[in-house]
Scaffold this motif. Structure first.
Motif, PDB file in Angstrom:
ATOM      1  N   THR A  43       0.869  -1.190   0.000  1.00  0.00           N
ATOM      2  CA  THR A  43       0.000   0.000   0.000  1.00  0.00           C
ATOM      3  C   THR A  43       0.900   1.233   0.000  1.00  0.00           C
ATOM      4  OG1 THR A  43      -1.852  -1.071   1.079  1.00  0.00           O
ATOM      5  CG2 THR A  43      -1.609   1.302   1.461  1.00  0.00           C
ATOM      6  N   HIS A  44       1.976   1.134   0.774  1.00  0.00           N
ATOM      7  CA  HIS A  44       3.041   2.145   0.760  1.00  0.00           C
ATOM      8  C   HIS A  44       4.277   1.492   0.130  1.00  0.00           C
ATOM      9  CE1 HIS A  44       0.666   3.979   4.258  1.00  0.00           C
ATOM     10  NE2 HIS A  44       0.404   4.644   3.147  1.00  0.00           N
ATOM     11  N   GLY A  45       4.731   2.086  -0.975  1.00  0.00           N
ATOM     12  CA  GLY A  45       5.722   1.411  -1.817  1.00  0.00           C
ATOM     13  C   GLY A  45       7.113   1.277  -1.243  1.00  0.00           C
ATOM     14  N   ASN A  46       7.443   2.062  -0.209  1.00  0.00           N
ATOM     15  CA  ASN A  46       8.794   1.976   0.358  1.00  0.00           C
ATOM     16  C   ASN A  46       8.814   1.144   1.648  1.00  0.00           C
ATOM     17  OD1 ASN A  46       7.394   3.784   1.874  1.00  0.00           O
ATOM     18  ND2 ASN A  46       8.989   5.358   1.940  1.00  0.00           N
ATOM     19  N   GLU A  47       7.737   0.392   1.901  1.00  0.00           N
ATOM     20  CA  GLU A  47       7.693  -0.477   3.080  1.00  0.00           C
ATOM     21  C   GLU A  47       7.933  -1.907   2.593  1.00  0.00           C
ATOM     22  OE1 GLU A  47       4.012   0.677   5.025  1.00  0.00           O
ATOM     23  OE2 GLU A  47       4.665   2.759   5.081  1.00  0.00           O
ATOM     24  N   LYS A  48       9.214  -2.199   2.389  1.00  0.00           N
ATOM     25  CA  LYS A  48       9.620  -3.372   1.604  1.00  0.00           C
ATOM     26  C   LYS A  48       9.356  -4.729   2.262  1.00  0.00           C
ATOM     27  CE  LYS A  48      13.388  -1.609  -1.265  1.00  0.00           C
ATOM     28  NZ  LYS A  48      13.934  -0.395  -0.631  1.00  0.00           N
ATOM     29  N   VAL A  71       8.706   4.656  -3.243  1.00  0.00           N
ATOM     30  CA  VAL A  71       8.218   5.818  -2.484  1.00  0.00           C
ATOM     31  C   VAL A  71       6.973   5.414  -1.701  1.00  0.00           C
ATOM     32  CG1 VAL A  71       9.120   7.553  -4.089  1.00  0.00           C
ATOM     33  CG2 VAL A  71       6.812   6.606  -4.463  1.00  0.00           C
ATOM     34  N   ARG A  72       6.662   6.176  -0.661  1.00  0.00           N
ATOM     35  CA  ARG A  72       5.500   5.857   0.183  1.00  0.00           C
ATOM     36  C   ARG A  72       4.208   5.895  -0.643  1.00  0.00           C
ATOM     37  NH1 ARG A  72       3.517   5.812   5.394  1.00  0.00           N
ATOM     38  NH2 ARG A  72       1.673   7.062   5.803  1.00  0.00           N
ATOM     39  N   CYS A  73       3.973   7.000  -1.321  1.00  0.00           N
ATOM     40  CA  CYS A  73       2.732   7.154  -2.078  1.00  0.00           C
ATOM     41  C   CYS A  73       3.041   7.602  -3.501  1.00  0.00           C
ATOM     42  CB  CYS A  73       1.834   8.226  -1.431  1.00  0.00           C
ATOM     43  SG  CYS A  73       1.383   7.859   0.261  1.00  0.00           S
ATOM     44  N   LEU A 130      -0.151  -5.211   5.568  1.00  0.00           N
ATOM     45  CA  LEU A 130       1.251  -5.222   6.008  1.00  0.00           C
ATOM     46  C   LEU A 130       1.904  -3.855   5.771  1.00  0.00           C
ATOM     47  CD1 LEU A 130       2.299  -8.699   4.538  1.00  0.00           C
ATOM     48  CD2 LEU A 130       1.432  -8.194   6.837  1.00  0.00           C
ATOM     49  N   HIS A 131       2.500  -3.319   6.832  1.00  0.00           N
ATOM     50  CA  HIS A 131       3.117  -1.986   6.755  1.00  0.00           C
ATOM     51  C   HIS A 131       4.447  -1.957   7.498  1.00  0.00           C
ATOM     52  CE1 HIS A 131      -0.155   0.535   5.039  1.00  0.00           C
ATOM     53  NE2 HIS A 131      -0.865  -0.520   5.392  1.00  0.00           N
ATOM     54  N   GLU A 132       5.116  -0.801   7.338  1.00  0.00           N
ATOM     55  CA  GLU A 132       6.345  -0.550   8.104  1.00  0.00           C
ATOM     56  C   GLU A 132       6.356   0.916   8.508  1.00  0.00           C
ATOM     57  OE1 GLU A 132       9.746  -3.159   7.583  1.00  0.00           O
ATOM     58  OE2 GLU A 132       9.639  -2.433   5.506  1.00  0.00           O
ATOM     59  N   SER A 133       7.089   1.190   9.589  1.00  0.00           N
ATOM     60  CA  SER A 133       7.161   2.563  10.073  1.00  0.00           C
ATOM     61  C   SER A 133       8.622   2.990  10.200  1.00  0.00           C
ATOM     62  CB  SER A 133       6.463   2.650  11.433  1.00  0.00           C
ATOM     63  OG  SER A 133       6.500   3.971  11.889  1.00  0.00           O
TER      64      SER A 133
HETATM   65 ZN   LIG Z   1       2.442   2.016   5.594  1.00  0.00          ZN
END
Ligand SMILES: [Zn+2]
Length: 259
Positions: free
Chosen positions: A67-72, A107-109, A151-154
């Motif tokens: 969903t956020h492209g830089n959260e690998k 990138v995130r978005c 699934l995400h990352e911070s």
């Molecule tokens: Zn995210």
């Protein structure tokens, strides 16, 4: 008569070996099939959806990454599972790169000013990202899913700065089922983690417009948002996402006990 004996012996041996193999590897009798379909077909946002099916349709679990492209880590874990998981029950739907352009550009978005995780349930007549959200929303309905996992990352540990959600499991409502489920998963995940900062915790934080919020509040589907912290090594984070998903698949009896 004597001539046929070697052949009879050979067939007997083959028969015995077959029976032994069936006992040793009972899962070989349970086949899964994988198919692929595309959302936002014929647009720049066209992205694959993998559907792993068994003869036992229920339960149906859907996981979304990218969903956020830089959260690998979530993206890599989803792709690993798509290629390697062997379920024996239920249906597993995997969207490894929800915003495929953001993933490609790391990138995130993309576009940078529209956050896919704030526009659900989307709009079929809206901008490209709203259309994308709407197609993912429709997937959840089409497959009548029993659980959504996002699934995400911070960039930071929640324990260091609660503005960020690194090392948390976020739920969007305080219903008992979600609370018990998330607490169980966090307890399992934390068994192997020594450092307190790296331990997961359950957060109740309804974020309007997010994938999980929309699933939970608009479709009544239990939903979990898993967040690792990008300050930890990538290989560790990928394994954490895989472990997280496997805990859920075991809990739903979709994986054989020994795998
Ligand atoms: Zn995210």
């Amino acid at each position: 008569m004597e001539k046929n004996r070697p052949l009879t012996h050979f067939l007997k041996i083959i028969f015995i070996i077959s029976i032994l193999l069936l006992f040793c590897f009972p899962q070989t009798a349970l086949l899964q099939t994988i198919s692929v379909e595309y959302i936002c077909a014929d647009t720049d946002y066209e992205t694959p959806v993998y559907i792993i099916k068994t003869d036992y349709k229920e339960p149906t679990i859907m996981t979304v990454a990218g969903t956020h492209g830089n959260e690998k880590a979530g993206i890599k874990a989803a792709e690993y599972l798509k290629d390697n998981i062997k379920i024996e029950k239920g249906t597993l739907i995997i969207v490894p790169r929800a915003n495929i352009l953001a993933c490609a550009k790391n990138v995130r978005c993309f576009p940078p000013d529209i956050n896919l995780n704030r526009v659900y349930p989307g709009n079929p007549q809206g901008n490209s990202v709203e259309k994308l959200a709407n197609e993912i929303f429709n997937l959840m309905k089409k497959y009548d899913i029993d659980l959504l996992i996002d699934l995400h990352e911070s960039i930071e540990f929640y324990k260091k700065n609660p503005e960020n959600y690194g090392q948390t499991l976020v739920i969007d409502s305080d219903d008992d089922y979600l609370y018990l489920l998330s607490s169980f998963i966090v307890e399992e995940m934390n068994k192997d983690i020594v450092e307190d900062r790296n331990k997961y915790q359950v957060l109740l934080d309804p974020v309007k417009g997010s994938t999980a919020y929309s699933a939970n509040q608009q479709l009544g589907i239990p939903a979990l948002t898993f967040e690792t912290c990008r300050k930890l090594p990538l290989s560790f984070r990928i394994n954490e996402h895989i472990k997280f998903l496997k805990i859920i698949l075991y809990k739903w009896n979709m994986l054989p006990a020994e795998s």
